[in-house]
Design an enzyme around this catalytic site. Structure first.
Site, PDB file in Angstrom:
ATOM      1  N   GLY A  23       0.784  -1.219  -0.040  1.00 37.92           N
ATOM      2  CA  GLY A  23      -0.036  -0.120   0.049  1.00 37.92           C
ATOM      3  C   GLY A  23       0.928   1.165   0.140  1.00 37.92           C
ATOM      4  O   GLY A  23       1.432   1.493  -1.021  1.00 37.92           O
ATOM      5  N   GLN A  30       4.866   9.515  15.687  1.00 39.69           N
ATOM      6  CA  GLN A  30       3.838  10.268  14.656  1.00 39.69           C
ATOM      7  C   GLN A  30       2.810  10.996  15.295  1.00 39.69           C
ATOM      8  O   GLN A  30       2.444  11.719  14.655  1.00 39.69           O
ATOM      9  CB  GLN A  30       3.027   8.697  14.092  1.00 39.69           C
ATOM     10  N   ILE A  46      -6.454  -1.578  -9.430  1.00 36.05           N
ATOM     11  CA  ILE A  46      -5.786  -0.835 -10.526  1.00 36.05           C
ATOM     12  C   ILE A  46      -6.937  -0.095 -11.468  1.00 36.05           C
ATOM     13  O   ILE A  46      -7.667  -0.638 -12.147  1.00 36.05           O
ATOM     14  CB  ILE A  46      -5.249  -1.779 -11.629  1.00 36.05           C
ATOM     15  N   GLU A 106      -3.097   7.826  -4.441  1.00 44.73           N
ATOM     16  CA  GLU A 106      -1.680   8.388  -4.639  1.00 44.73           C
ATOM     17  C   GLU A 106      -1.260   8.925  -3.204  1.00 44.73           C
ATOM     18  O   GLU A 106      -0.546   9.848  -3.147  1.00 44.73           O
ATOM     19  CB  GLU A 106      -1.835   9.430  -5.382  1.00 44.73           C
ATOM     20  N   GLY A 107      -1.222   7.764  -2.422  1.00 45.02           N
ATOM     21  CA  GLY A 107      -0.621   8.246  -0.995  1.00 45.02           C
ATOM     22  C   GLY A 107      -1.715   8.781   0.124  1.00 45.02           C
ATOM     23  O   GLY A 107      -2.312   9.664  -0.299  1.00 45.02           O
TER      24      GLY A 107
END
Length: 614
Positions: free
Chosen positions: A180, A519, A207, A418-419
């Site tokens: 991922g 984090q 996809i 996309e992230g």
């Protein structure tokens, strides 16, 4: 239950290295990197860029209007959603307007657009149908982007005319069941053969365009023998054609939203790939993937500008016509707060995305933090805008026929695409702190010989104390770029930048290399950085409007003041959480999570009915 371990992705690993282990890079073309050192890097933000002459603006507006009208007249968004596919007539319209190859050079069959021009055109799909937007966006923003920006001339001449015309659809194949955000964990393999070609085996999931694409950018591990005889896998990028044979796909995935854009698994079984179809060199796959994703992210923000505009139109029209308690509901403070904030946030989102697009057009080297901030910001502001639109419209907004609930379902993926926003926040925070660490390296070195370096250390401590007390800030650096009507806002943003710098350095000094494991802290540092960038972008945009002959000058000042007021609260709210008391709270959350994961049931505690039973 088995304990779950969070892997650190390459996004994070690249964020922090030993301070001073490398020469300090030149980040002066990045506004966000500058924030971490309390600097105003004006190159790509002040003044707000004016990139077109009037003739170019007129041409772009003409193309935009014609495409918008054709899109609106041909597309049936709700039918697309129910059918899970696009009508062939709609696909042909997209081809006719060249929307499959907006950035492909004209000599190779595309429209030859700049990033700013493509950003403007992307608003059409964002407003009218996000499913269609993804259908064409994934094709060009990531599908064949590696060929466009990193491919050889031979690759470009062979493939770009096919994808620009829409004759062939392109897809980006990175994600796997174990891959991922941690892109380095790719399992698909491509083994070099005696004739120089590569034999690929593996599979990819989720996809976009996977079931309809003919050309794929695929990332695979290439085993390479080292000097000591061991084998090391090196991730590498390839162009794969369906016509090579051995490429198949699964059934279309059933998704929450963007249903008319095909999503499927793609399988590669003994696919033979010519050596010349490798993008870059062996081992450069991660670099290729990051280049493509960084380059494509700005388009998501631009697209969602259009989404927010469409939602604001619906909400405003409804509020202006809906009567309750003998008055139009737009006159009620509860509704005014929603509409004003929605517009101010859209204004900021648009300001950010076009700054990023312009920086990319000017070949800025360090734009990736700005692109990440823009993607995070736009996807979350658009979600908020949609949620508030439904709330303004009440039960009407919840109904399928109004189309707003479809927008909400479509929007949800943008915080993952996309992230994920969570990983991108960590990337922004960690890379910014790495830069700060490199800046502090001389001070750390001087501290090893405090007597010999006393003047250097004393000056550093005095500067830090002055900044903490507010007597030394970025105020003057920022105010010089801003219209006088916005000087109060510029001063407050400047003070916030200085506080942000001090907080970043304190956190880094406290945790040093272990910052990668903090984090909770990094997330709040990133949140403040994103808002500082957005507020500064708004200051720049509203200032430029005061010099433009046709701008709504007063309204833009009002929008800027409205946005920055809220933004400053978010900035200081994030920085206020970097205390020992909050750290204790975070430890409790970490402990609670461990107990949830390791317990027989993640829902802890006795049921209330047990507690009230005698």
């Amino acid at each position: 239950m088995k304990r779950v371990i969070l892997q650190k992705s390459n996004f994070l690993k690249q964020g922090v290295r030993a301070a001073g282990s490398k020469p300090i890079p030149d980040r002066s073309d990045s506004f966000v990197f500058g924030l971490f050192n309390g600097e105003i890097n004006p190159k790509n933000i002040f003044p707000y860029p004016s990139v077109f002459n009037q003739e170019q603006v007129d041409e772009l507006n003409e193309l935009f209007s014609a495409s918008f009208d054709a899109f609106d007249g041909t597309n049936e968004a709700l039918e697309n959603d129910l059918r899970g596919d696009l009508d062939p007539e709609m696909v042909q319209m997209l081809r006719d307007f060249g929307l499959f190859g907006m950035q492909v050079p004209e000599e190779l069959g595309g429209l030859g657009m700049s990033n700013v021009q493509m950003a403007r055109m992307s608003e059409i799909g964002g407003e009218l149908d996000l499913g269609v937007s993804i259908y064409i966006g994934a094709h060009q923003s990531i599908g064949f982007k590696a060929i466009l920006i990193l491919g050889t001339q031979e690759m470009k001449e062979k493939y770009l005319p096919l994808v620009a015309s829409g004759e062939k659809i392109a897809a980006f194949c990175l994600t796997e069941p174990s891959t991922g955000s941690d892109a380095s964990s790719v399992q698909t393999r491509a083994v070099k053969q005696e004739d120089g070609s590569y034999l690929m085996n593996g599979g990819k999931i989720w996809i976009t365009g996977g079931g309809i694409a003919d050309i794929f950018t695929v990332f695979a591990q290439v085993p390479v023998q080292q000097e000591d005889g061991t084998i090391k896998d090196k991730m590498t990028a390839f162009i794969v054609e369906r016509d090579f044979g051995g490429v198949t796909h699964g059934a279309p995935e059933k998704k929450m939203g963007i249903k008319c854009s095909n999503t499927a698994e793609v399988y590669f079984d003994d696919v033979r790939i010519p050596a010349e179809n490798m993008i870059g060199e062996v081992g450069e796959g991660f670099k290729v993937a990051m280049e493509v994703l960084n380059s494509g992210r700005y388009g998501m923000g631009a697209t969602l500008n259009g989404t927010q505009k469409g939602l604001i139109k619906k909400a405003t029209e409804f509020a202006a016509n809906r009567t309750q308690f003998r008055d139009k509901i737009y006159k009620f403070g509860a509704i005014q707060e929603k509409l004003a904030r929605m517009h101010a946030e859209q204004y900021a989102s648009e300001a950010v995305s076009y700054l990023v697009a312009n920086a990319m057009d000017h070949k800025t080297e360090n734009y990736h933090l700005e692109a990440a901030c823009g993607k995070i910001f736009a996807s979350e502001r658009a979600w908020h805008c949609c949620d508030e639109t439904i709330q303004v419209m009440g039960g009407m907004g919840y109904m399928f026929e109004q189309g707003v609930e479809k927008v909400m379902r479509d929007l949800r993926i943008f915080r993952i695409f996309e992230g994920t926003n969570d990983i991108l926040r960590l990337m922004v925070g960690l890379q910014g702190l790495q830069y700060t660490g490199q800046q502090l390296a001389p001070i750390a070195k001087a501290a090893k010989s405090p007597i010999a370096n006393a003047p250097t250390l004393i000056k550093f401590k005095m500067d830090q104390r002055a900044k903490e007390k507010g007597s030394k800030t970025a105020v003057n650096d920022l105010k010089q770029y801003v219209d006088p009507a916005l000087h109060p806002e510029a001063q407050k943003v400047g003070e916030a930048i200085t506080r942000f710098e001090v907080a970043s350095k304190k956190i880094l000094q406290k945790f040093n290399k272990d910052i990668i494991n903090q984090q909770f802290h990094v997330k709040r540092i990133a949140e403040a950085a994103i808002e500082l960038f957005a507020s500064s972008a708004v200051l720049s945009r509203a200032t430029a409007a005061q010099k433009h002959p046709t701008a709504n000058k007063e309204e833009e000042i009002l929008l800027a003041k409205t946005y920055i007021f809220d933004s400053l609260k978010k900035i200081h709210g994030a920085l206020d959480q970097l205390t020992e008391q909050d750290e204790s709270h975070w430890k409790n959350m970490a402990e609670l999570t461990e107990k949830m994961v390791n317990a027989d049931s993640p829902v802890l505690g006795a049921h209330p009915t047990e507690l009230i039973h005698k």
